[in-house]
Motif scaffolding. Structure first.
Motif, PDB file in Angstrom:
ATOM      1  N   ALA A  77       4.371  10.054  -8.215  1.00 45.10           N
ATOM      2  CA  ALA A  77       5.044   8.801  -8.576  1.00 45.10           C
ATOM      3  C   ALA A  77       5.615   8.848 -10.052  1.00 45.10           C
ATOM      4  O   ALA A  77       7.061   8.468  -9.903  1.00 45.10           O
ATOM      5  CB  ALA A  77       4.155   7.709  -8.392  1.00 45.10           C
ATOM      6  N   ARG A  78       5.051   9.482 -11.051  1.00 46.89           N
ATOM      7  CA  ARG A  78       5.457   9.296 -12.244  1.00 46.89           C
ATOM      8  C   ARG A  78       6.936  10.311 -12.409  1.00 46.89           C
ATOM      9  O   ARG A  78       7.785  10.027 -13.251  1.00 46.89           O
ATOM     10  CB  ARG A  78       4.353   9.612 -13.427  1.00 46.89           C
TER      11      ARG A  78
ATOM     12  N   ASP B 180       2.143   2.842  -5.251  1.00 41.69           N
ATOM     13  CA  ASP B 180       3.556   2.253  -5.126  1.00 41.69           C
ATOM     14  C   ASP B 180       4.369   2.569  -6.522  1.00 41.69           C
ATOM     15  O   ASP B 180       3.690   2.714  -7.496  1.00 41.69           O
ATOM     16  CB  ASP B 180       3.466   0.683  -4.909  1.00 41.69           C
ATOM     17  N   ASP B 181       5.720   3.043  -6.112  1.00 48.66           N
ATOM     18  CA  ASP B 181       6.475   3.424  -7.348  1.00 48.66           C
ATOM     19  C   ASP B 181       7.720   2.736  -6.896  1.00 48.66           C
ATOM     20  O   ASP B 181       8.012   2.307  -5.780  1.00 48.66           O
ATOM     21  CB  ASP B 181       6.740   4.755  -7.344  1.00 48.66           C
ATOM     22  N   ASP B 182       8.785   2.583  -8.058  1.00 52.78           N
ATOM     23  CA  ASP B 182      10.076   2.128  -7.807  1.00 52.78           C
ATOM     24  C   ASP B 182      11.104   3.356  -7.748  1.00 52.78           C
ATOM     25  O   ASP B 182      12.193   3.103  -7.767  1.00 52.78           O
ATOM     26  CB  ASP B 182      10.326   1.128  -9.050  1.00 52.78           C
TER      27      ASP B 182
ATOM     28  N   MET C  97       8.091  -2.225  -4.170  1.00 53.61           N
ATOM     29  CA  MET C  97       8.602  -2.051  -5.408  1.00 53.61           C
ATOM     30  C   MET C  97      10.063  -1.500  -5.253  1.00 53.61           C
ATOM     31  O   MET C  97      10.864  -1.118  -6.200  1.00 53.61           O
ATOM     32  CB  MET C  97       7.732  -1.230  -6.358  1.00 53.61           C
ATOM     33  N   GLY C  98      10.288  -1.027  -4.031  1.00 53.66           N
ATOM     34  CA  GLY C  98      11.766  -0.415  -3.773  1.00 53.66           C
ATOM     35  C   GLY C  98      11.527   1.019  -3.410  1.00 53.66           C
ATOM     36  O   GLY C  98      12.663   1.738  -3.103  1.00 53.66           O
ATOM     37  N   GLY C  99      10.442   1.727  -3.820  1.00 50.39           N
ATOM     38  CA  GLY C  99      10.272   3.159  -3.874  1.00 50.39           C
ATOM     39  C   GLY C  99       9.419   3.507  -2.684  1.00 50.39           C
ATOM     40  O   GLY C  99       9.492   3.069  -1.420  1.00 50.39           O
ATOM     41  N   LEU C 100       8.449   4.629  -2.983  1.00 43.03           N
ATOM     42  CA  LEU C 100       7.415   5.208  -1.915  1.00 43.03           C
ATOM     43  C   LEU C 100       6.062   4.265  -1.930  1.00 43.03           C
ATOM     44  O   LEU C 100       5.730   4.169  -3.435  1.00 43.03           O
ATOM     45  CB  LEU C 100       7.546   6.484  -1.827  1.00 43.03           C
ATOM     46  N   ARG C 101       5.410   4.173  -1.090  1.00 43.55           N
ATOM     47  CA  ARG C 101       3.993   3.791  -1.020  1.00 43.55           C
ATOM     48  C   ARG C 101       3.108   4.925  -0.247  1.00 43.55           C
ATOM     49  O   ARG C 101       3.230   5.225   1.020  1.00 43.55           O
ATOM     50  CB  ARG C 101       3.946   2.537  -0.359  1.00 43.55           C
ATOM     51  N   ALA C 102       2.119   5.307  -1.083  1.00 42.50           N
ATOM     52  CA  ALA C 102       1.250   6.570  -0.518  1.00 42.50           C
ATOM     53  C   ALA C 102      -0.015   5.708  -0.242  1.00 42.50           C
ATOM     54  O   ALA C 102      -0.566   5.222  -1.177  1.00 42.50           O
ATOM     55  CB  ALA C 102       1.287   7.648  -1.522  1.00 42.50           C
ATOM     56  N   THR C 103      -0.557   5.608   0.926  1.00 39.42           N
ATOM     57  CA  THR C 103      -1.791   4.787   1.174  1.00 39.42           C
ATOM     58  C   THR C 103      -2.830   5.842   1.784  1.00 39.42           C
ATOM     59  O   THR C 103      -2.615   6.600   2.497  1.00 39.42           O
ATOM     60  CB  THR C 103      -1.442   3.764   2.289  1.00 39.42           C
TER      61      THR C 103
END
Length: 475
Positions: free
Chosen positions: A390-391, A413-415, A464-470
């Motif tokens: 994500a970073r 979560d990320d943007d 947040m508008g980006g990807l979510r890894a659950t």
């Protein structure tokens, strides 16, 4: 316009006939399937789903049916015949007494008849001279005529042939019969034991008692068998979730023991295969370090005019070394670590605080605590890979921990730009997500760690508008 060439234009089909009734009936197997489907739809909600309940139902239904048939045969034939014969005997005795009183109306003879009836026939007699037997009182609707009472009245009507009535309520131990004679009313008190056979109670007690004992023995036996199956299912479920509790003890019937032994063998083979594969790949990855070191040394010894090309090759070598180191760390943890109860929330906060050194702080939203059996080092690596990915592609990262029915979920979560839905599954393949600063194995290793815990990782849209890894972990 084109002519109508539909079925109506072609006229009746001689093969099928004009009327719907002329069409052939569906085949027998189709009718049987429909019938079975209808019966299954009716009975399925009524049948229990557990093996223990179904097994006990299989035992209970034949017992109940057998008892019902036995009681019906006994009550409908044997007991009915005995009841009619006993009632006929009492009615015959009363009729005999009435006939003697009619032939010998003298007071002295009447006393002798009463004494003989009391001694020989167990009938208490009393005569009320000048009395008149009125119309019997209407029987209450709440007291229907029992079969035994009906048998006695039928027998008295046949044997006595005089006006009479019966009283079953005054004395619980006897029945009072009043017979209307020309000069009075004869009162007869007959013991109920002469009209009733106690074998019915003995038969019912024996039948129900024996069936209850058999059902109790069957229930205990089936419970032991089902307990062994439940232990086997629990061990298989725990093994699938990465919580290996060791081999299970075979118990129960021979087939259940065979299944338990097969599970123990399967478990041992899987563990041996995984350990051998992991150790082999770890050894290969370790051995790769030697040629990589020689290549790095060779590049360092190149002449000055070739250093520009050597710099690009050195970057490739560094990427290879990072991949080898990443896989070695993963393999080492898989081989040595076992699940232990771990506070997932504390572990998430620890990983988030450590990652703050590489960029902005990671926001964490989680409950106070949540303890699960985890491989702590492997789970740290899994979360670290997701946060690192994500970073590299986003500026802000947030982690959330929540409870779902049967699962604990950790979302990262990320943007960033995210991943298209069609490409999300492919991102888990090795080296599919290779990018600058990454090894291409982050998501692959993270999914392997989650699956080793009996869980899964899924990718989706982030708030947040980006990807979510659950990460989904079983509770």
């Amino acid at each position: 316009m084109a002519p109508d060439i539909g079925p109506s234009a072609l006229g009746p089909d001689p093969a099928w006939g004009d009327e719907p009734e002329a069409r052939p009936a569906p085949p027998a197997w189709t009718r049987r399937r429909r019938w079975r489907g209808l019966v299954g739809a009716v009975l399925r909600p009524l049948v229990p789903r557990g093996l223990l309940a179904r097994s006990l139902l299989i035992v209970l239904i034949p017992l109940v049916v057998t008892q019902g048939i036995a009681l019906q045969i006994f009550y409908g034939t044997h007991l009915d015949i005995i009841s009619r014969r006993l009632a006929g005997g009492v009615a015959g005795d009363v009729g005999m007494v009435v006939e003697l009183l009619s032939r010998y109306p003298v007071q002295e003879e009447r006393g002798w008849i009463f004494r003989e009836a009391a001694w020989r026939l167990e009938l208490s007699l009393a005569f009320e001279p000048g009395a008149y037997l009125g119309r019997p009182a209407a029987r209450p609707a709440s007291l229907p005529l029992l079969p035994l009472e009906e048998d006695l009245e039928n027998a008295l009507r046949e044997r006595v042939r005089l006006p009479f009535d019966t009283d079953w309520q005054s004395d619980p131990r006897s029945v009072i019969i009043r017979v209307g004679l020309p000069d009075g009313v004869l009162h007869v008190e007959a013991p109920r034991k002469r009209l009733f056979s106690g074998t019915l109670y003995v038969f019912v007690i024996w039948l129900v008692g024996a069936a209850s004992l058999l059902f109790l023995a069957a229930a205990l036996f089936m419970k032991n068998q089902v307990r062994a199956l439940r232990r086997l299912a629990a061990a298989a479920e725990a093994f699938g979730k990465g919580r290996d509790s060791g081999p299970i003890k075979p118990e129960g019937a021979a087939e259940v023991r065979q299944a338990a032994a097969a599970f123990n063998g399967m478990r041992a083979n899987i563990r041996r295969f995984v350990a051998q594969r992991t150790e082999m790949l770890a050894g290969i990855s370790h051995d790769l370090r030697t040629p990589l070191t020689r290549l790095r040394l060779g590049l360092a010894m190149l002449p000055a005019d070739a250093q520009e090309d050597a710099a690009a090759m050195t970057g490739d070598l560094e990427e290879m070394e990072r991949m080898v180191a990443s896989y070695l760390a993963f393999a080492r943890g898989e081989v040595l670590e076992s699940p232990v109860p771990t506070d997932l929330v504390a572990l998430v906060r620890e990983v988030a605080s450590r990652s703050a050194a590489d960029g902005p702080a990671v926001a964490v939203e989680a409950p106070d605590s949540l303890t699960l059996p985890l491989r702590a080092d492997a789970m740290r690596r899994c979360l670290g890979n997701l946060i690192g990915n994500a970073r590299r592609h986003a500026g802000r990262v947030a982690i959330g921990v929540r409870l779902a029915p049967g699962w604990a979920e950790v979302s990262v979560d990320d943007d960033g730009p995210g991943i298209p839905e069609a490409s999300r599954e492919g991102a888990f393949r090795p080296f599919a997500s290779f990018s600058a600063g990454g090894t291409g194995l982050g998501l692959t290793i993270a999914r392997d760690i989650a699956r080793a815990h009996g869980g899964e990782i899924v990718l989706g849209e982030s708030g947040m508008g980006g990807l979510r890894a659950t990460i989904r972990l079983p509770i």
